[in-house]
Enzyme design. Structure first.
Site, mmCIF file in Angstrom:
data_model
loop_
_atom_site.group_PDB
_atom_site.id
_atom_site.type_symbol
_atom_site.label_atom_id
_atom_site.label_comp_id
_atom_site.label_asym_id
_atom_site.label_seq_id
_atom_site.Cartn_x
_atom_site.Cartn_y
_atom_site.Cartn_z
ATOM 1 N N CYS A 97 0.800 -1.233 0.000
ATOM 2 C CA CYS A 97 0.000 0.000 0.000
ATOM 3 C C CYS A 97 0.829 1.277 0.000
ATOM 4 O O CYS A 97 1.398 1.612 -1.020
ATOM 5 C CB CYS A 97 -1.035 -0.004 1.100
ATOM 6 S SG CYS A 97 -2.340 1.183 0.719
ATOM 7 N N ARG A 130 -11.565 8.007 -1.856
ATOM 8 C CA ARG A 130 -10.794 6.955 -1.187
ATOM 9 C C ARG A 130 -11.506 5.625 -1.425
ATOM 10 O O ARG A 130 -12.739 5.556 -1.395
ATOM 11 C CB ARG A 130 -10.743 7.283 0.307
ATOM 12 C CG ARG A 130 -10.131 6.237 1.194
ATOM 13 C CD ARG A 130 -9.724 6.843 2.501
ATOM 14 N NE ARG A 130 -8.615 7.756 2.281
ATOM 15 C CZ ARG A 130 -7.337 7.377 2.186
ATOM 16 N NH1 ARG A 130 -7.001 6.114 2.346
ATOM 17 N NH2 ARG A 130 -6.395 8.251 1.946
ATOM 18 N N HIS A 195 -3.391 -4.904 2.079
ATOM 19 C CA HIS A 195 -3.055 -5.195 3.469
ATOM 20 C C HIS A 195 -3.744 -6.514 3.794
ATOM 21 O O HIS A 195 -4.239 -7.206 2.931
ATOM 22 C CB HIS A 195 -3.645 -4.114 4.390
ATOM 23 C CG HIS A 195 -3.050 -2.768 4.209
ATOM 24 N ND1 HIS A 195 -1.873 -2.392 4.788
ATOM 25 C CD2 HIS A 195 -3.496 -1.674 3.542
ATOM 26 C CE1 HIS A 195 -1.622 -1.121 4.496
ATOM 27 N NE2 HIS A 195 -2.578 -0.670 3.722
#
Ligand code: GLN
Length: 245
Positions: A97, A130, A195
């Protein structure tokens, strides 16, 4: 003299980049090595430490907030040529990330264009929104086609040029939400937005990275299969729950 094998794992900036427990990736390497009788040594490079990849067999760069990402990117760019040599020599690097866009030519962090390591032909722009959610990929990174599961939370979108992606997006946003790619693979570098932490949920990816590090260091790698029932169940559960119906 003992002929036990040993891999040195270098965790870059665990004090700045460890969002969503990226340290679990380190634990995954350490345990899967230990269960096979392979030693490991962990080197943590923290803020203001001297960065050296000379002894590293596996390098991990985790994710973090925009501010920390920018600080780390500047630290790393100061030793760019060490990175290039490590990567050219087949060094294993996992960038997750926040660490992933640093591999490219530049990244736009909150409206500011920051130069990257330039290891891979890719660049990263700010996204309008986002993206947060669970991801399922199909990937051939580890021995044939496999699924990969993880979790993404990023405000950027990445465009990879003539490079191989880590996987094809089955569910989630991935690199940019446009071309169904996720992550990047270049030599023994794996960059990804995922993640999870990524590795405990995807033991086949952990083993592939370990295998590549062992081959680079010892010329060969035969990894004993492990008793992965729980890991496989957790993985399949995520695949079934988060794949688009
Ligand atoms: N700071 C970056 C972003 O928000 C990366 C975040 C992360 O590592 N999850 O896009």
């Amino acid at each position: 003299m003992s002929d036990a094998k040993k891999l040195t794992i270098c965790h870059l900036f665990p004090d700045l980049l460890d969002l969503y427990g990226d340290k679990g990736n380190i634990l995954s390497f350490v345990k899967r090595l230990e269960w096979r009788g392979i030693n490991s040594e962990l080197i943590e490079v923290k803020r203001d430490d001297k960065i050296s990849l000379a002894d590293a067999d596996i390098v991990l760069l985790g994710g973090g907030s925009d501010r920390e990402q920018k600080a780390v990117c500047e630290y790393l760019c100061a030793v760019k040529t060490d990175f290039w040599s490590y990567v050219d020599d087949g060094g294993v690097l996992l960038a997750v990330c926040g660490g992933y866009p640093m591999l490219g030519s530049y990244l736009n962090i909150a409206g500011e264009k920051v130069g990257g390591l330039g290891i891979v032909d890719m660049y990263t722009e700010q996204n309008k929104n986002r993206v947060i959610g669970n991801v399922v990929l199909e990937s051939d990174f580890a021995n044939g086609k496999n699924t990969v599961v993880g979790f993404e939370n990023h405000g950027t979108k990445t465009y990879i040029k003539k490079c191989q992606p880590f996987g094809k997006v089955i569910n989630g946003f991935g690199n940019n939400g446009e071309d169904e790619t996720e992550g990047i693979v270049y030599k023994n570098v794996l960059g990804t937005y995922l993640h999870g932490p990524l590795l405990p949920k995807n033991p086949h990816i952990t083993d592939e990275l370990i295998k590549r590090a062992l081959i680079r260091k010892y010329g060969q790698a035969e990894l004993e299969p492990l008793y992965d029932t729980l890991e496989d169940e957790a993985h399949s559960y995520a695949v079934n729950r988060f794949s688009k119906k």
